[in-house]
Design a protein around this motif. Structure first.
Motif, PDB file in Angstrom:
ATOM      1  N   VAL A   1      36.420  38.837  36.147  1.00 24.34           N
ATOM      2  CA  VAL A   1      36.893  39.099  37.501  1.00 24.34           C
ATOM      3  C   VAL A   1      36.861  37.799  38.289  1.00 24.34           C
ATOM      4  CG1 VAL A   1      36.285  41.527  37.499  1.00 24.34           C
ATOM      5  CG2 VAL A   1      34.616  39.866  38.275  1.00 24.34           C
ATOM      6  N   THR A   2      37.671  37.746  39.321  1.00 20.45           N
ATOM      7  CA  THR A   2      37.963  36.474  39.967  1.00 20.45           C
ATOM      8  C   THR A   2      37.929  36.531  41.480  1.00 20.45           C
ATOM      9  OG1 THR A   2      40.336  36.917  40.065  1.00 20.45           O
ATOM     10  CG2 THR A   2      39.518  35.856  38.055  1.00 20.45           C
ATOM     11  N   VAL A   3      37.674  35.373  42.062  1.00 20.52           N
ATOM     12  CA  VAL A   3      38.034  35.109  43.450  1.00 20.52           C
ATOM     13  C   VAL A   3      39.518  34.769  43.452  1.00 20.52           C
ATOM     14  CG1 VAL A   3      37.785  33.447  45.335  1.00 20.52           C
ATOM     15  CG2 VAL A   3      35.748  34.306  44.145  1.00 20.52           C
ATOM     16  N   ALA A   4      40.276  35.348  44.359  1.00 15.08           N
ATOM     17  CA  ALA A   4      41.728  35.153  44.354  1.00 15.08           C
ATOM     18  C   ALA A   4      42.221  34.738  45.731  1.00 15.08           C
ATOM     19  CB  ALA A   4      42.427  36.435  43.918  1.00 15.08           C
ATOM     20  N   LEU A   5      43.210  33.854  45.707  1.00 13.77           N
ATOM     21  CA  LEU A   5      43.859  33.406  46.938  1.00 13.77           C
ATOM     22  C   LEU A   5      45.326  33.120  46.647  1.00 13.77           C
ATOM     23  CD1 LEU A   5      42.756  29.730  47.744  1.00 13.77           C
ATOM     24  CD2 LEU A   5      42.392  30.824  45.544  1.00 13.77           C
ATOM     25  N   LYS A   6      46.077  32.814  47.683  1.00 18.06           N
ATOM     26  CA  LYS A   6      47.520  32.675  47.555  1.00 18.06           C
ATOM     27  C   LYS A   6      47.885  31.581  46.547  1.00 18.06           C
ATOM     28  CE  LYS A   6      51.576  32.573  50.605  1.00 18.06           C
ATOM     29  NZ  LYS A   6      51.994  32.440  52.022  1.00 18.06           N
ATOM     30  N   LYS A   7      48.897  31.861  45.749  1.00 16.95           N
ATOM     31  CA  LYS A   7      49.361  30.922  44.731  1.00 16.95           C
ATOM     32  C   LYS A   7      49.700  29.568  45.356  1.00 16.95           C
ATOM     33  CE  LYS A   7      50.642  30.400  40.347  1.00 16.95           C
ATOM     34  NZ  LYS A   7      49.719  30.677  39.227  1.00 16.95           N
ATOM     35  N   GLY A   8      49.124  28.511  44.771  1.00 18.51           N
ATOM     36  CA  GLY A   8      49.410  27.176  45.262  1.00 18.51           C
ATOM     37  C   GLY A   8      48.799  26.838  46.601  1.00 18.51           C
ATOM     38  N   SER A   9      47.827  27.622  47.035  1.00 19.53           N
ATOM     39  CA  SER A   9      47.206  27.385  48.337  1.00 19.53           C
ATOM     40  C   SER A   9      46.519  26.014  48.372  1.00 19.53           C
ATOM     41  CB  SER A   9      46.173  28.470  48.634  1.00 19.53           C
ATOM     42  OG  SER A   9      45.392  28.139  49.766  1.00 19.53           O
ATOM     43  N   PRO A  10      46.632  25.296  49.487  1.00 18.20           N
ATOM     44  CA  PRO A  10      45.904  24.030  49.611  1.00 18.20           C
ATOM     45  C   PRO A  10      44.392  24.219  49.619  1.00 18.20           C
ATOM     46  CG  PRO A  10      46.938  24.641  51.696  1.00 18.20           C
ATOM     47  CD  PRO A  10      47.480  25.573  50.651  1.00 18.20           C
ATOM     48  N   LEU A  11      43.945  25.472  49.786  1.00 20.40           N
ATOM     49  CA  LEU A  11      42.522  25.791  49.758  1.00 20.40           C
ATOM     50  C   LEU A  11      41.975  25.917  48.330  1.00 20.40           C
ATOM     51  CD1 LEU A  11      39.916  26.651  51.290  1.00 20.40           C
ATOM     52  CD2 LEU A  11      40.859  28.974  51.383  1.00 20.40           C
ATOM     53  N   THR A  12      42.859  26.075  47.351  1.00 17.28           N
ATOM     54  CA  THR A  12      42.420  26.371  45.987  1.00 17.28           C
ATOM     55  C   THR A  12      41.434  25.349  45.417  1.00 17.28           C
ATOM     56  OG1 THR A  12      44.414  27.640  45.477  1.00 17.28           O
ATOM     57  CG2 THR A  12      43.192  26.752  43.609  1.00 17.28           C
ATOM     58  N   PRO A  13      41.686  24.044  45.481  1.00 22.13           N
ATOM     59  CA  PRO A  13      40.720  23.097  44.894  1.00 22.13           C
ATOM     60  C   PRO A  13      39.328  23.203  45.505  1.00 22.13           C
ATOM     61  CG  PRO A  13      42.820  22.010  45.288  1.00 22.13           C
ATOM     62  CD  PRO A  13      42.905  23.348  45.965  1.00 22.13           C
ATOM     63  N   ALA A  14      39.254  23.352  46.825  1.00 22.18           N
ATOM     64  CA  ALA A  14      37.954  23.475  47.488  1.00 22.18           C
ATOM     65  C   ALA A  14      37.258  24.770  47.094  1.00 22.18           C
ATOM     66  CB  ALA A  14      38.132  23.407  49.003  1.00 22.18           C
ATOM     67  N   LEU A  15      38.037  25.856  47.025  1.00 24.68           N
ATOM     68  CA  LEU A  15      37.448  27.146  46.677  1.00 24.68           C
ATOM     69  C   LEU A  15      36.937  27.134  45.242  1.00 24.68           C
ATOM     70  CD1 LEU A  15      37.052  29.704  48.367  1.00 24.68           C
ATOM     71  CD2 LEU A  15      38.974  30.710  47.181  1.00 24.68           C
ATOM     72  N   GLN A  16      37.690  26.532  44.332  1.00 22.18           N
ATOM     73  CA  GLN A  16      37.231  26.450  42.944  1.00 22.18           C
ATOM     74  C   GLN A  16      35.939  25.637  42.853  1.00 22.18           C
ATOM     75  OE1 GLN A  16      39.853  24.487  40.172  1.00 22.18           O
ATOM     76  NE2 GLN A  16      38.769  25.300  38.383  1.00 22.18           N
ATOM     77  N   ALA A  17      35.879  24.523  43.556  1.00 24.81           N
ATOM     78  CA  ALA A  17      34.668  23.713  43.542  1.00 24.81           C
ATOM     79  C   ALA A  17      33.487  24.478  44.126  1.00 24.81           C
ATOM     80  CB  ALA A  17      34.901  22.419  44.328  1.00 24.81           C
ATOM     81  N   ALA A  18      33.747  25.261  45.169  1.00 23.19           N
ATOM     82  CA  ALA A  18      32.669  26.043  45.784  1.00 23.19           C
ATOM     83  C   ALA A  18      32.186  27.143  44.842  1.00 23.19           C
ATOM     84  CB  ALA A  18      33.148  26.640  47.104  1.00 23.19           C
ATOM     85  N   VAL A  19      33.118  27.824  44.171  1.00 20.03           N
ATOM     86  CA  VAL A  19      32.718  28.873  43.218  1.00 20.03           C
ATOM     87  C   VAL A  19      31.894  28.256  42.084  1.00 20.03           C
ATOM     88  CG1 VAL A  19      33.522  30.597  41.574  1.00 20.03           C
ATOM     89  CG2 VAL A  19      34.657  30.367  43.776  1.00 20.03           C
ATOM     90  N   GLN A  20      32.309  27.105  41.576  1.00 21.77           N
ATOM     91  CA  GLN A  20      31.536  26.447  40.521  1.00 21.77           C
ATOM     92  C   GLN A  20      30.132  26.111  41.012  1.00 21.77           C
ATOM     93  OE1 GLN A  20      32.566  25.755  37.081  1.00 21.77           O
ATOM     94  NE2 GLN A  20      30.336  25.817  37.204  1.00 21.77           N
ATOM     95  N   SER A  21      30.030  25.640  42.244  1.00 22.64           N
ATOM     96  CA  SER A  21      28.728  25.344  42.822  1.00 22.64           C
ATOM     97  C   SER A  21      27.865  26.595  42.925  1.00 22.64           C
ATOM     98  CB  SER A  21      28.906  24.704  44.202  1.00 22.64           C
ATOM     99  OG  SER A  21      27.687  24.241  44.715  1.00 22.64           O
ATOM    100  N   VAL A  22      28.499  27.715  43.264  1.00 26.71           N
ATOM    101  CA  VAL A  22      27.779  28.990  43.320  1.00 26.71           C
ATOM    102  C   VAL A  22      27.269  29.392  41.934  1.00 26.71           C
ATOM    103  CG1 VAL A  22      28.027  31.465  43.726  1.00 26.71           C
ATOM    104  CG2 VAL A  22      28.942  29.831  45.383  1.00 26.71           C
ATOM    105  N   LEU A  23      28.138  29.280  40.918  1.00 22.25           N
ATOM    106  CA  LEU A  23      27.736  29.665  39.563  1.00 22.25           C
ATOM    107  C   LEU A  23      26.574  28.822  39.056  1.00 22.25           C
ATOM    108  CD1 LEU A  23      31.127  30.313  37.696  1.00 22.25           C
ATOM    109  CD2 LEU A  23      29.772  31.850  39.139  1.00 22.25           C
ATOM    110  N   ASN A  24      26.450  27.602  39.558  1.00 19.83           N
ATOM    111  CA  ASN A  24      25.359  26.714  39.158  1.00 19.83           C
ATOM    112  C   ASN A  24      24.073  26.965  39.934  1.00 19.83           C
ATOM    113  OD1 ASN A  24      27.189  25.448  37.453  1.00 19.83           O
ATOM    114  ND2 ASN A  24      27.595  23.749  38.843  1.00 19.83           N
TER     115      ASN A  24
END
Length: 305
Positions: free
Chosen positions: A258-281
């Motif tokens: 299951v995933t965190v999801a946001l609009k395709k190609g959103s400029p927020l995507t890189p930051a959100l991915q980095a934040a999710v990775q930080s959460v998983l760690n």
């Protein structure tokens, strides 16, 4: 006799609604997740500078993210006993993500099938509501992994119909509207185990949410409920005389990420991915999984699908 049966079914249905509306305590793998505990797991968590550096200026200026959730699915996404505070794994993850980005967070409680249109229409920044990646969703969404779940079948307590994962042919099995169970898994399983064997197809009964599905199971209007394993185990733990969850989990020949999801190609995507990775760690991620009896679903890679 019929009146008594209806009254008993209604009582069981109410009990299941209570079980799935945050009015008791669960302990599904040794850790209790109290539904009266509204403490913010992200309290004291510091922003991740690497994730913050990736934020678009417009988001920084706004200072807040809006997250869409359907708050009716314990133990991953639901309301506390106060009927106001979102609790469960998904609200925990959303709060941690916002903290890692140094932003505030606003929850919007909305039905599951309206979340994607809302993201496409820029009403929500993202969702963390146990949404799995599918080809159709990936056409319009960027989806970032954060948990690995599964699906099971719940039947009446004691399994009086003698059902198993392989003999649901011709049975009325409830699924929730817009879910992978409705759109993909149940039709596939019906084809594999029934239609291809010359047996009647499984009759999928689409209902708005899992509470309604379990209430209809209690009143014998459906024979089973096909839904996320964590939620069904939660309900069985709290109401063991109402339902039985069949084991093992249903083999759907696919992952249950299951995933965190946001609009395709959103400029927020890189930051959100980095934040999710930080959460998983983080230790808070493991703490949340333990609180809600979901440690078996832990993952380590916030992959962008």
């Amino acid at each position: 006799m019929k009146t008594r049966t209806r009254v008993q079914a209604a009582a069981v249905g109410v009990a299941l609604l209570v079980a799935l509306s945050a009015c008791s305590t669960a302990d599904t793998d040794g850790a209790a997740g109290s539904t009266s505990n509204t403490a913010d797991i992200s309290e004291g968590v510091q922003a991740d500078p690497a994730a913050v550096a990736l934020l678009p200026a417009s988001v920084k200026d706004k200072g807040e993210l809006t997250v869409a959730m359907d708050l009716h699915y314990p133990p991953t996404t639901f309301l506390a006993d106060d009927s106001r505070t979102p609790i469960g794994l998904n609200p925990d993850v959303a709060r941690l993500v916002a903290k890692k980005l140094g932003l505030g967070l606003k929850f919007v409680n909305t039905s599951f099938d309206t979340i994607i249109p809302g993201i496409e229409g820029d009403r929500f920044d993202f969702t963390a509501t146990s949404m799995s990646p599918t080809p159709d969703r990936l056409k319009v969404l960027d989806m970032i992994d954060y948990f690995n779940g599964g699906v099971s079948v719940a039947v009446a307590a004691g399994n009086p119909l003698g059902l198993s994962n392989d003999n649901l042919c011709g049975k009325n099995i409830a699924v929730t509207k817009g879910s992978n169970a409705q759109l993909k898994h149940l039709p596939n399983i019906s084809e594999w185990t029934c239609v291809s064997q010359g047996k009647p197809a499984i009759n999928g009964i689409t209902l708005p949410n899992v509470q309604e599905a379990l209430t209809q199971l209690a009143s014998k209007r459906v024979d089973g409920v096909f839904y996320d394993t964590p939620a069904l185990v939660w309900a069985q733990t709290q109401q063991p005389n109402a339902i039985t969850v069949l084991t093992p989990q249903v083999d759907t020949r696919s992952e249950h990420i299951v995933t965190v999801a946001l609009k395709k190609g959103s400029p927020l995507t890189p930051a959100l991915q980095a934040a999710v990775q930080s959460v998983l760690n983080s230790p808070e991620y493991q703490e949340s999984l333990s609180n809600w009896g979901l440690t078996a679903g832990s993952i380590t890679d916030a992959k962008l699908n």
